[in-house]
Design an enzyme around this catalytic site. Sequence first.
Site, PDB file in Angstrom:
ATOM      1  N   LEU A  17       1.879   6.441   7.551  1.00  0.00           N
ATOM      2  CA  LEU A  17       0.721   5.814   8.190  1.00  0.00           C
ATOM      3  C   LEU A  17       0.189   4.631   7.407  1.00  0.00           C
ATOM      4  O   LEU A  17      -0.467   3.755   7.956  1.00  0.00           O
ATOM      5  CB  LEU A  17      -0.401   6.851   8.364  1.00  0.00           C
ATOM      6  CG  LEU A  17      -0.069   8.081   9.216  1.00  0.00           C
ATOM      7  CD1 LEU A  17      -1.235   9.058   9.188  1.00  0.00           C
ATOM      8  CD2 LEU A  17       0.257   7.680  10.643  1.00  0.00           C
ATOM      9  N   GLY A  18       0.447   4.602   6.097  1.00  0.00           N
ATOM     10  CA  GLY A  18      -0.067   3.511   5.291  1.00  0.00           C
ATOM     11  C   GLY A  18       0.346   3.643   3.839  1.00  0.00           C
ATOM     12  O   GLY A  18       0.679   4.735   3.353  1.00  0.00           O
ATOM     13  N   GLY A  20      -0.770   2.528  -0.194  1.00  0.00           N
ATOM     14  CA  GLY A  20      -1.805   2.044  -1.084  1.00  0.00           C
ATOM     15  C   GLY A  20      -1.228   1.754  -2.458  1.00  0.00           C
ATOM     16  O   GLY A  20      -0.034   1.957  -2.711  1.00  0.00           O
ATOM     17  N   ALA A  21      -2.088   1.294  -3.352  1.00  0.00           N
ATOM     18  CA  ALA A  21      -1.616   0.965  -4.707  1.00  0.00           C
ATOM     19  C   ALA A  21      -1.177   2.206  -5.462  1.00  0.00           C
ATOM     20  O   ALA A  21      -0.263   2.151  -6.295  1.00  0.00           O
ATOM     21  CB  ALA A  21      -2.729   0.248  -5.471  1.00  0.00           C
ATOM     22  N   THR A  22      -1.787   3.338  -5.171  1.00  0.00           N
ATOM     23  CA  THR A  22      -1.487   4.561  -5.935  1.00  0.00           C
ATOM     24  C   THR A  22      -1.038   5.723  -5.064  1.00  0.00           C
ATOM     25  O   THR A  22      -0.858   6.836  -5.570  1.00  0.00           O
ATOM     26  CB  THR A  22      -2.737   5.003  -6.722  1.00  0.00           C
ATOM     27  OG1 THR A  22      -3.811   5.252  -5.796  1.00  0.00           O
ATOM     28  CG2 THR A  22      -3.168   3.934  -7.706  1.00  0.00           C
ATOM     29  N   VAL A  25       0.319   7.542   2.673  1.00  0.00           N
ATOM     30  CA  VAL A  25      -0.302   8.439   3.639  1.00  0.00           C
ATOM     31  C   VAL A  25       0.698   8.710   4.756  1.00  0.00           C
ATOM     32  O   VAL A  25       1.287   7.775   5.321  1.00  0.00           O
ATOM     33  CB  VAL A  25      -1.599   7.842   4.214  1.00  0.00           C
ATOM     34  CG1 VAL A  25      -2.262   8.843   5.165  1.00  0.00           C
ATOM     35  CG2 VAL A  25      -2.558   7.464   3.096  1.00  0.00           C
ATOM     36  N   LYS A  39      -2.210  12.592   2.149  1.00  0.00           N
ATOM     37  CA  LYS A  39      -2.257  11.484   1.199  1.00  0.00           C
ATOM     38  C   LYS A  39      -1.570  11.926  -0.086  1.00  0.00           C
ATOM     39  O   LYS A  39      -2.109  12.732  -0.851  1.00  0.00           O
ATOM     40  CB  LYS A  39      -3.713  11.088   0.935  1.00  0.00           C
ATOM     41  CG  LYS A  39      -3.873   9.740   0.260  1.00  0.00           C
ATOM     42  CD  LYS A  39      -5.328   9.295   0.325  1.00  0.00           C
ATOM     43  CE  LYS A  39      -5.504   7.864  -0.124  1.00  0.00           C
ATOM     44  NZ  LYS A  39      -6.907   7.408   0.012  1.00  0.00           N
ATOM     45  N   ASP A 132     -14.923  -0.564  -1.165  1.00  0.00           N
ATOM     46  CA  ASP A 132     -13.783  -1.181  -0.467  1.00  0.00           C
ATOM     47  C   ASP A 132     -13.958  -1.038   1.051  1.00  0.00           C
ATOM     48  O   ASP A 132     -13.041  -0.599   1.762  1.00  0.00           O
ATOM     49  CB  ASP A 132     -12.464  -0.550  -0.915  1.00  0.00           C
ATOM     50  CG  ASP A 132     -11.251  -1.402  -0.527  1.00  0.00           C
ATOM     51  OD1 ASP A 132     -11.448  -2.593  -0.192  1.00  0.00           O
ATOM     52  OD2 ASP A 132     -10.122  -0.879  -0.545  1.00  0.00           O
TER      53      ASP A 132
END
Length: 705
Positions: A17-18, A20-22, A25, A39, A132
């Site tokens: 789904l996505g 991120g930097a760390t 998902v 996640k 954010d």
Amino acid sequence: MTTRATVNHFYSQDDCLGLGATCEVFKGISKTGEIRALKVFGLRADHDMDREIKALQNLRHPNIIKFYGMEEELGSKKLTVIMEFCEGGSLLDLLNKPENAYGMDEDEFLLLLKHMVAGIKHFRKKGFIHRDIKPANILRSIADDGQSVYKLSDFGTARPLDEDEFFQSLVGTEEYLHPAIFKAAFFDRDRNRQFDMSADLWSLGATLYHCATGRVPFRPHSGRADKETMFLMISKKPEGVISGIQAKHHGEVKWSRDLPDLCPLSLSLKKCLTKILASLLETHPKKLYTFDEFFVEMDGILEKECVTVLTTTTTISPFSRIYKDPQQSVQHIQKELEKETAIAVCDQKLFCDGVSVSTELDLSDDVRPFTMARPIILISSKSEGAVTTSNDPYMAEISENSVSFMSTCQPELDFKTARRCRDHIGLLHRQIQRLSACQQHIVQLRRQLRSNMRNCIKAKHLKAEFVKGILTDVCRLIEKTLDQDNSMRPQAVDKLISQIRRELDMYSDGCEQKFFGSQDGSLEENSWCFESGTCVSKFARWLDIAKSLCSQFSDRRKKRRVSSLDERMTIVEKKQMKELMAKCVSHWTDHCYSKTKFLLDSFHVWTRHYSEAEASLEKTEDHLENAKTLVIQLASQVISKSPNDESISSQKSVSRRNQEAKSIDLIVNKLIQETKDSKEAARSMRESLDSLTEEFENLEVFNAN
């Protein structure tokens, strides 16, 4: 397809789904069958994970993503946070749709505001700052009734922070970053830094602007690659400015203190939102809103009731939305409309469902909302003909921002050009929905008013014939009396008869000629956008084709190597997109826009004739009332002096007229069923007939005695 699992959940790496930097998902499923968002954190993300878990455990709210627990991935031992899955994707996904390329629909935007304010209130109450806020971190769930439910997510950067506290971490996303954090992140990394909660307020302002317009507020020509220009724009912008655009490389920045003309929000909401944005996108601490001030402003908007009004003075935005407090009446709406349309309150005529809206009406009594499907319609009683704007801002936008495809196959540029064409078609599709509804309401109102006027004229004819009949009976009685005693006819009787006939003649010269002179058959002969084979359906189909073509361009740019077949398909699809765009533009300019402008201009002329006929109708009512009163006076004089046998004859005549009055009452009741607007006229007529009948009954009793 690689399947992974935790103790109680499974997911496929294909269902990402996505990123991120760390973390990553994924869409997953529990052993009991519930869909969840998983996640999965990297091995070095302990700090971010701990921070997010701490925040989610403390934040329980319908507009904040729900936290179900934490598990370890089997095999890799990676820590996995189990969260609520939102099937509607992110707010950014919604904004990337062509329908929202120039901003969200107003109802959806207000729903977003309501949910964002509720969620932010909750995490501020718990003492947290997000750090954010952006469209990608606002998720969209779909309720059982089909409505969106927006939820704040991604609390990996969230932390507790009181109003007088500061933080030092460089977190956030470039387009939504507060100028102080932007400077520290890209130009002054070694300097000691302290940031406060104004970081969230700035990000919130940039997010709201993006949602309202489909664009981020500050846009260098080279995008995020030109960080120096971006920093100068956000840090040096003039006070009150809410957006800046650099059209050329190293060119001047065009500042704006207002939302764009093509922003789909109403003027009322634009005005309120502009003030809020100016106080959120502010670098001076004393001029920047606090969260409490922001909440007060938002609550003031969200607590108001919205009334949609169709104005006939513009093709740009024919539907106005007036926001009012629940206790405010129609008069408040009229004052706001005067500001927007320059139509004075005294010249405004409001209609809803074909019925005139009274200025004393309490709108809260009407349980059905006034929406675009059922608006209040405003017309001017002093319309002077064609007053609609002749400029088409939609074609101006398309012409100014149109880009031709390159002759060679360049996947990235081809995709951007195709996407722009798709967005332009989406813009026209949204607007034709409004113009089509506008046309339908205007044509229906005109037909209803014509029917109302005809029925009012019928009612006046019946009343006039009744008065004429009584006058004939009284004159016949006078002639018979005159045969017996010539001295019984005083000059006052002749004077009354002449006066009655003058009043009836003045009635005959009244509104009917003006009304039938206003019949414009050309408005009925036209083919409108809302009728069979609707333009809305056509543009919806064309938009679907544009989406499909744009998807092909998007897939092609992701390929590492473009084959000869890809190049051939690109040539074909470029031609299809250009032909589709030309078809949409031609239909818009030659049919939709021109038809709407013709209708509104013609309607202004027609409403002037209608207003004149309506004024004449009021005068004819006065003449008929005068005639009725004079007939009663004449009958009183004649019957009181006539012999008994003539009195008996007159009583029979009166009785016959009473029967006629009852017949007329039946006809009037039928007219009431035919049209709501004739109700007042018919009721007035029936009261007049009852009064007249009562007068003659009193005369019968007098003569009998």
